[in-house]
Design a protein around this motif. Structure first.
Motif, short mmCIF file in Angstrom:
data_model
loop_
_atom_site.label_atom_id
_atom_site.label_comp_id
_atom_site.label_asym_id
_atom_site.label_seq_id
_atom_site.Cartn_x
_atom_site.Cartn_y
_atom_site.Cartn_z
N MET A 174 0.84 -1.18 0.00
CA MET A 174 0.00 0.00 0.00
C MET A 174 0.89 1.24 0.00
O MET A 174 1.88 1.30 0.71
N SER A 175 0.51 2.23 -0.77
CA SER A 175 1.32 3.44 -0.82
C SER A 175 1.16 4.23 0.47
O SER A 175 0.17 4.09 1.20
N SER A 176 2.14 5.05 0.74
CA SER A 176 2.13 5.81 2.00
C SER A 176 0.98 6.80 2.03
O SER A 176 0.40 7.04 3.09
N SER A 177 0.61 7.38 0.90
CA SER A 177 -0.52 8.32 0.89
C SER A 177 -1.83 7.60 1.18
O SER A 177 -2.70 8.12 1.88
N ARG A 178 -1.98 6.38 0.65
CA ARG A 178 -3.18 5.58 0.93
C ARG A 178 -3.25 5.21 2.42
O ARG A 178 -4.31 5.30 3.04
N LYS A 179 -2.10 4.81 2.99
CA LYS A 179 -2.05 4.49 4.42
C LYS A 179 -2.45 5.71 5.24
O LYS A 179 -3.21 5.61 6.21
N HIS A 180 -1.91 6.87 4.85
CA HIS A 180 -2.18 8.09 5.59
C HIS A 180 -3.67 8.45 5.53
O HIS A 180 -4.27 8.84 6.54
#
Length: 174
Positions: A7-13
């Motif tokens: 999962m991309s960091s922006s999606r996690k955020h």
């Protein structure tokens, strides 16, 4: 595992921020419910106070209030007692759980050669200087020999004593 996409960091955020927003809404709703319950409980237990004008009515009101205070104290005491019983029971159960898990393995301790001075220095810190030479701290006492003790030790030949005593014996016999 290698075929799974991370999962991309922006999606996690964004997911984390959504979860926090939902949790905040739930906490706010819970706080509002608690405030409503508290107000309802206080309205039931503490009705608005109407002060009467006569002395007899005031005395009755005071007796009634004292009785309510006593009832509240009894209830608080019984709840505290029950709570202490439950806490003790939980402590006992925890001890039983630890006992049921089995005995603990004791680690093998290594022998450490260390003088008493070094051990005390390690325990007390480097500020303290400790000497374990206890004999140097003792006072020197000179022993005085009494003359009576000297005479008792220097009795001399035992045969001379017997001859002296035999003369005395003859004196008593005659």
């Amino acid at each position: 595992m290698a075929t799974e996409k991370r999962m991309s960091s922006s999606r996690k955020h964004s997911l984390k921020s959504c979860m926090l927003a939902v949790a905040k809404d739930l906490l706010d709703a819970e706080a509002v419910v608690k405030v409503g319950e508290r107000e309802k409980y206080l309205a039931d237990k503490c009705p608005p106070l109407e002060l009467p004008y006569s002395k007899d009515e005031l005395m009755e009101l005071c007796k009634k209030l004292h009785q309510q205070v006593d009832d509240g104290e009894e209830e608080r005491y019984s709840i505290e007692f029950k709570l202490n019983m439950v806490v003790n029971e939980v402590r006992d159960l925890n001890i039983k759980i630890i006992d049921l898990r089995g005995k603990f393995k004791r680690p093998k301790l290594k022998k450490v050669r260390m003088s008493a001075d070094a051990m005390l220095k390690a325990l007390l810190g480097s500020k303290h200087t400790v000497n374990m030479d206890l004999r140097s701290n003792l006072k020197q006492v000179k022993k005085e020999v009494k003359e009576e003790d000297k005479q008792l030790r220097d009795v001399g030949d035992w045969r001379k004593n017997i001859e002296d005593k035999s003369d005395r014996k003859k004196m008593f016999d005659s």
